[in-house]
Scaffold this motif. Structure first.
Motif: not given
Length: 334
Positions: A55, A59, A62-63, A70, A99, A152, A299, A302
């Motif tokens: 995860y 993340t 995607t960031c 990130y 997390y 989320c 995500i 988020l």
């Protein structure tokens, strides 16, 4: 055009989470262009859970793809409390995600409460959770300038239902699920119960199912109540409520669990938010729409929450709200 086969019924439309995520990403990208610097999200990993690491990696990817900064900070369980407090005080950090599980007990709940409310992208602090269950949608209910952050995964489910037009935008904001009957198979404190409450607060009749039984979440007949109420349905089981539902959402974290598709109402909408495949392939023979996973949407939500936190801190309260709250969307005021 090839004729439909038994393995791919023409009556069922399979919606991939990336289609929903792409629409939300467009809003996020428009919002980030209004900022002076990239938002900085810090993730804390203090366990050896492969799913948590995956995860975190998703993340980060995607960031970085969307102009966010990130940082993953791997710390021991003994260090996690001080690490969170330091990030709270660090002005370069815009948002914090932890997390879980770390201790897998009430100590995890304590850690959720020490994340600063202005940096809590997961919406797990007491103030956000209280407001969510009480159907209070703003941190400042009088002026309505600062929207509350929602967890989320529940919010990702809602965004998917919005994409599928399950929400009726003809109805007033806050009542747009009126007339919908929804089954949520999972009543965890992390996803299932918050999701049932959010759906009921928006007007749905929700049957919340877990191994202990069935609960009914509603705002009363004619939506007369301000927030949802919960009633235990003594003796009821999944087989009694699933056939009543327009939408079935399942998130059982067990590899062996499979939803009994014979219980589905003809043409139901089915959404799976578990990391496991809760619905067998036969779901396509009864459902009108099937969403097999929601990870990509979670995500992006988020990141959207992170933009919301920044917006809540901005004095002018204009951007990026305009980018993330388009007229007609679920969260836009009517």
């Amino acid at each position: 055009m090839s004729a439909p086969t038994d393995s791919n019924p023409a009556s069922c439309k399979v919606i991939l989470s990336k289609n929903v995520a792409n629409r939300l990403i467009a809003e996020v990208q428009e919002g980030i262009r209004t900022l002076e610097k990239p938002p900085h999200l810090v993730g804390f990993l203090a366990n050896n859970d492969p799913a948590a690491l995956m995860y975190a990696q998703w993340t980060q990817k995607t960031c970085e793809e969307n102009g966010f900064q990130y940082t993953l900070r791997e710390v021991s369980r003994d260090e996690i409390e001080e690490a969170i407090l330091a990030a709270n005080a660090d002005t370069s950090v815009d948002g914090i995600i932890v997390y879980y599980p770390i201790f897998n007990n009430r100590q995890d709940q304590y850690l959720q409460q020490i994340v600063d409310v202005s940096k809590d992208v997961e919406g797990l602090s007491h103030r956000y959770i209280f407001n969510m269950y009480q159907n209070i949608r703003f941190l400042d209910p009088e002026t309505k300038r600062q929207k509350c952050i929602l967890p989320c995964t529940p919010l990702a489910n809602i965004k998917i239902l919005e994409y599928l037009n399950i929400y009726n935008t003809v109805l007033p904001y806050g009542n747009r699920l009126f007339g919908r009957t929804i089954c949520v198979v999972n009543r965890s404190e992390v996803v299932g119960r918050p999701l049932a409450a959010l759906l009921a607060n928006d007007g749905a009749c929700v049957y919340s199912v877990d191994i202990t039984g069935v609960q009914k979440f509603t705002r009363g007949e004619g939506l007369k109540k301000r927030r949802h109420e919960v009633v235990d349905l003594e003796g009821a089981a999944l087989k009694d409520v699933a056939p009543l539902c327009d939408v079935v959402i399942s998130g059982v974290p067990g590899e062996k669990y499979k939803f009994d598709t014979s219980l589905l109402r003809e043409g139901a909408v089915c959404v799976n938010f578990s990391s496991e495949k809760n619905f067998p392939h036969e779901v396509r023979e009864k459902a009108s729409i099937f969403v097999p996973s929601i990870g990509k949407v979670t995500i992006v939500v988020l990141l959207r929450n992170l933009l919301r936190l920044i917006q809540n801190r901005r004095a002018d309260d204009v951007q990026p709200a305009a980018a993330t709250e388009r007229p007609g969307t679920l969260e836009a005021a009517s």
